[in-house]
Design a protein around this motif. Structure first.
Motif, mmCIF file in Angstrom:
data_model
loop_
_atom_site.group_PDB
_atom_site.id
_atom_site.type_symbol
_atom_site.label_atom_id
_atom_site.label_comp_id
_atom_site.label_asym_id
_atom_site.label_seq_id
_atom_site.Cartn_x
_atom_site.Cartn_y
_atom_site.Cartn_z
ATOM 1 N N TYR A 154 24.049 38.200 56.898
ATOM 2 C CA TYR A 154 24.317 37.677 55.559
ATOM 3 C C TYR A 154 25.822 37.509 55.326
ATOM 4 N N LEU A 155 26.602 38.431 55.887
ATOM 5 C CA LEU A 155 28.059 38.324 55.773
ATOM 6 C C LEU A 155 28.564 37.048 56.433
ATOM 7 N N LEU A 156 27.985 36.718 57.591
ATOM 8 C CA LEU A 156 28.390 35.497 58.297
ATOM 9 C C LEU A 156 28.065 34.255 57.473
ATOM 10 N N VAL A 157 26.922 34.276 56.829
ATOM 11 C CA VAL A 157 26.546 33.143 55.978
ATOM 12 C C VAL A 157 27.494 33.044 54.781
ATOM 13 N N ALA A 158 27.840 34.208 54.234
ATOM 14 C CA ALA A 158 28.706 34.234 53.052
ATOM 15 C C ALA A 158 30.101 33.675 53.345
ATOM 16 N N LEU A 159 30.494 33.641 54.600
ATOM 17 C CA LEU A 159 31.787 33.040 54.946
ATOM 18 C C LEU A 159 31.843 31.568 54.568
ATOM 19 N N GLU A 160 30.674 30.940 54.488
ATOM 20 C CA GLU A 160 30.615 29.508 54.173
ATOM 21 C C GLU A 160 30.491 29.240 52.671
ATOM 22 N N ASP A 161 30.471 30.297 51.865
ATOM 23 C CA ASP A 161 30.334 30.121 50.417
ATOM 24 C C ASP A 161 31.549 29.393 49.855
ATOM 25 N N GLU A 162 31.317 28.644 48.767
ATOM 26 C CA GLU A 162 32.420 27.898 48.152
ATOM 27 C C GLU A 162 33.370 28.808 47.377
ATOM 28 N N GLU A 163 32.879 29.961 46.961
ATOM 29 C CA GLU A 163 33.681 30.864 46.135
ATOM 30 C C GLU A 163 34.591 31.727 47.013
ATOM 31 N N THR A 164 35.869 31.682 46.715
ATOM 32 C CA THR A 164 36.858 32.416 47.510
ATOM 33 C C THR A 164 36.583 33.917 47.512
ATOM 34 N N ARG A 173 22.318 35.327 47.169
ATOM 35 C CA ARG A 173 22.426 36.300 48.264
ATOM 36 C C ARG A 173 23.900 36.546 48.612
ATOM 37 N N ASN A 174 24.682 35.477 48.574
ATOM 38 C CA ASN A 174 26.117 35.636 48.838
ATOM 39 C C ASN A 174 26.790 36.486 47.763
ATOM 40 N N LYS A 175 26.321 36.306 46.517
ATOM 41 C CA LYS A 175 26.835 37.137 45.431
ATOM 42 C C LYS A 175 26.495 38.612 45.675
ATOM 43 N N ILE A 176 25.276 38.847 46.154
ATOM 44 C CA ILE A 176 24.857 40.224 46.449
ATOM 45 C C ILE A 176 25.729 40.818 47.544
ATOM 46 N N VAL A 177 26.038 40.004 48.543
ATOM 47 C CA VAL A 177 26.927 40.451 49.621
ATOM 48 C C VAL A 177 28.254 40.920 49.032
#
Length: 642
Positions: A265-275, A235-239
């Motif tokens: 979803y954008l807020l969640v993606a802030l926590e992703d490991e990928e820069t 989902r973060n990749k989709i973001v």
């Protein structure tokens, strides 16, 4: 030109140099009969021989070269095979009829080689055979290479067979996805999204990245439809892909219900490991805004190293500033975490909002000194008249030099706030020189008769530094009105004061007839720096009446005064100076002699030219070189005039 028979004889030689020369001639003359011998040379253990044969075959090209090299694809030694491959990648497009049949070869390696070569063909005729190999070859590695080559060709027509290959096994899917991303055909969007339902998580991740790279808006709705059912990582990749496709500004154009979900979803993606995922989320949230979004983005920025992550940090600060004055920025200013507070100040400095001024003023006294310095530096730049009392308060209450300098700049140069004149004048007694200078510049900016009276009184004192500041300020504020004081300063015991007085008087050189009479006597000053200053001013304020004084300066006891006078006479092309300048051509100090040569080159004319000829044969290399350059300059000037 050497004929083919002679070349063939050379290519049969046992001598390496002869072989290389023969190969060169074969390439230059396009000798097709030499191809078999050149192919044999590719098998040589001598690198020079190999390279010369390789170069010749590429120049000859055509059917003979291609068919001659093809058998080497079956050679046992890998370096030879690789060399043959490289040649065929260059020449294969000229002779597809010899390459395409290799796709049906029983040897799997040969089929892989053939698909590889066709990818470099740059020929649309390679499309159909590559598609056929992609969809029908039983060997997975052949199909993989066929997809890679179709991507290299970059033809939109390849999208159809690549779309079909999305049903192939995972290894082939990798290359198919990369190829489709290069081709960017709209028909591939549906095929790639459909493949997500029956593909591994790794392949799905690649598909999402590829859709983002392709930038087709059609993919957005399809990707949005898969967000709910996708695991967090995908989902973060989709973001990231959607932000990349739409661009950060267009995220707000999503339908209202989708926009709210997407923000979450954008807020969640802030926590992703990928820069890259984090950065995409930051770009999207910068447009959507909100205190929670700002807090998440600020937390990422606060973790970065300002030295190692400078560019990324700068981009994130830009996004934070785009969100406006948020709670996280206000709170950070009052935080004991100094780096966080400084980050907030830097962010606020980029926000064009009147509220920034109020926020910074209110936070100032609660911050550590490092933060206070940063705040006041920003306020000095962005604040308006409403902050005048705040800065006046700083002048009276604060004792930090950097804070006082910012206050002086604001009240003096920016606001020219007359009520601050007394407090700014007091800074001239500060213990730090840089604060004194800031106070001095602020006082000069305010100016006015009252300020001049202060400086006139200061000039009468015994303190040399204060007399110097007074002369500087009075010259800057109104040199003409303070001419008598400046005359007096020309006789001061301090050379620095005399120099500043000269500089002040020079501002009147085209306004007042007295300036030259005050300037010339100082050519007899006991201090060489003062005399140099006089010569430099004469260069800026040049007139024919000054020439005799400059000629006198050529006889100064100090060589640097001579040098400055030579530079001015050259720049002003003073013909009358040539005889005096020529005297210095033999001066013991080589620097003076070289400057004299350059001066003659700048003045030009017959007399200068003849003087330079007399020294152009000097035994001293530096003088001779300078003379030649000066002579060339005169000749070029004469040519331009013609």
């Amino acid at each position: 030109m050497t004929d083919c028979k002679e070349i063939l004889a050379m290519l049969k030689s046992a001598e390496t140099d002869v072989l290389r020369e023969g190969a060169y001639l074969a390439g230059e003359s396009r000798c097709e009969d030499a191809v078999p011998l050149l192919v044999e040379m590719l098998k040589s253990t001598n690198i020079g021989v190999q390279e010369s044969a390789d170069d010749a075959l590429r120049k000859i090209g055509g059917r003979e070269a291609v068919t001659g090299v093809i058998p080497l694809l079956r050679f046992d030694e890998a370096p030879v095979r690789n060399g043959a491959m490289d040649i065929l990648r260059t020449l294969g497009g000229q002779e597809l009829s010899s390459i395409i049949p290799l796709l049906k070869d029983e040897d799997v390696d040969i089929r892989i080689f053939a698909t590889d070569i066709l990818g470099s063909a740059g020929n649309s005729m390679a499309l159909a055979p590559l598609c056929d190999a992609l969809l029908k070859d039983p060997e997975v590695n052949v199909r993989y290479q066929a997809a890679v080559s179709l991507g290299s060709l970059g033809l939109p027509e390849a999208a159809k067979c690549l779309n079909q290959a999305m049903r192939d096994e995972e290894w082939v899917q990798y290359s198919v996805i990369e190829a489709l991303a290069k081709i960017r055909h709209g028909s591939s969007v549906d095929a790639m999204v459909k493949a997500m339902s029956h593909s591994s998580e790794l392949v799905v991740s690649m598909i999402i990245d590829a859709l983002g790279d392709m930038g087709n808006v059609k993919a957005v709705s399809l990707l949005l439809g898969r967000m709910e059912t996708s695991p967090t990582a995908l989902r973060n990749k989709i973001v990231k892909a959607i932000v990349k496709i739409l661009g950060a500004k267009l995220v707000n154009l999503l339908p209202k219900d989708a926009r709210e979900n997407f923000r979450d979803y954008l807020l969640v993606a802030l926590e992703d490991e990928e820069t890259e995922v984090q950065d995409a989320a930051i770009l999207g949230l910068a447009v959507m805004g909100g205190d929670d979004a700002a807090a998440g983005v600020f937390a990422i920025a606060a973790r970065l190293d300002p030295d190692k992550d400078q560019d990324r940090l700068d981009d994130i600060i830009g996004s934070l500033s785009q969100m406006g004055v948020t709670a996280v920025l206000k709170n950070a200013l009052r935080n004991d975490d100094v780096p966080a507070a400084l980050l907030a100040v830097e962010t606020l400095a980029r926000i064009s909002d009147p509220e920034v001024e109020t926020v910074l003023v209110n936070a100032f006294w609660q911050g550590y000194i490092t933060v206070q310095r940063a705040i006041v530096a920003v306020l000095a730049r962005i604040a308006g008249p409403g902050s005048t009392e705040f800065f006046m308060d700083l002048l009276h209450k604060h004792n930090d030099g950097k804070v006082l300098k910012s206050a002086a700049s604001f009240l003096g140069q920016k606001m020219r706030h007359l009520p601050a004149a007394g407090a700014l004048f007091e800074l001239l007694d500060h213990q730090y020189d840089d604060v004194k200078e800031a106070g001095l510049e602020a006082c000069v900016a305010i100016g006015g008769e009252e300020m001049q009276q202060r400086f006139r009184a200061l000039f009468k004192g015994e303190d040399e530094t204060k007399r110097l500041m007074a002369v500087y300020a009075l010259g800057r504020i109104d040199a003409n009105a303070n001419l008598e004081i400046l005359k007096t300063a020309l006789e001061d015991a301090s050379p620095e004061i005399r120099k500043h007085a000269l500089e002040a008087i020079s501002t009147l050189c085209y306004q007042n007839d007295e300036w030259q009479n005050m300037l010339a006597p100082r050519l007899l000053d006991e201090n060489r720096d003062v005399r140099q200053t006089v010569v430099e001013i004469m260069g800026r304020c040049f007139s024919p009446e000054i020439v005799p004084h400059l000629l006198n300066a050529l006889g100064d006891a100090d060589d640097w005064v001579k040098v400055r006078a030579l530079e001015v006479l050259g720049q002003r092309k003073v013909l009358a100076a040539i005889p005096d300048v020529m005297v210095l051509l033999g001066y013991p100090n080589k620097l003076v002699a070289i400057r004299a040569i350059e001066c003659l080159g700048s003045i030009g004319g017959t007399a200068a030219f003849q003087g330079l000829l007399s020294i152009s044969n000097s035994e001293d290399y530096e003088l001779m070189e300078a003379a030649e350059a000066a002579i060339n300059r005169i000749q070029e000037e004469q040519e331009r005039e013609l």
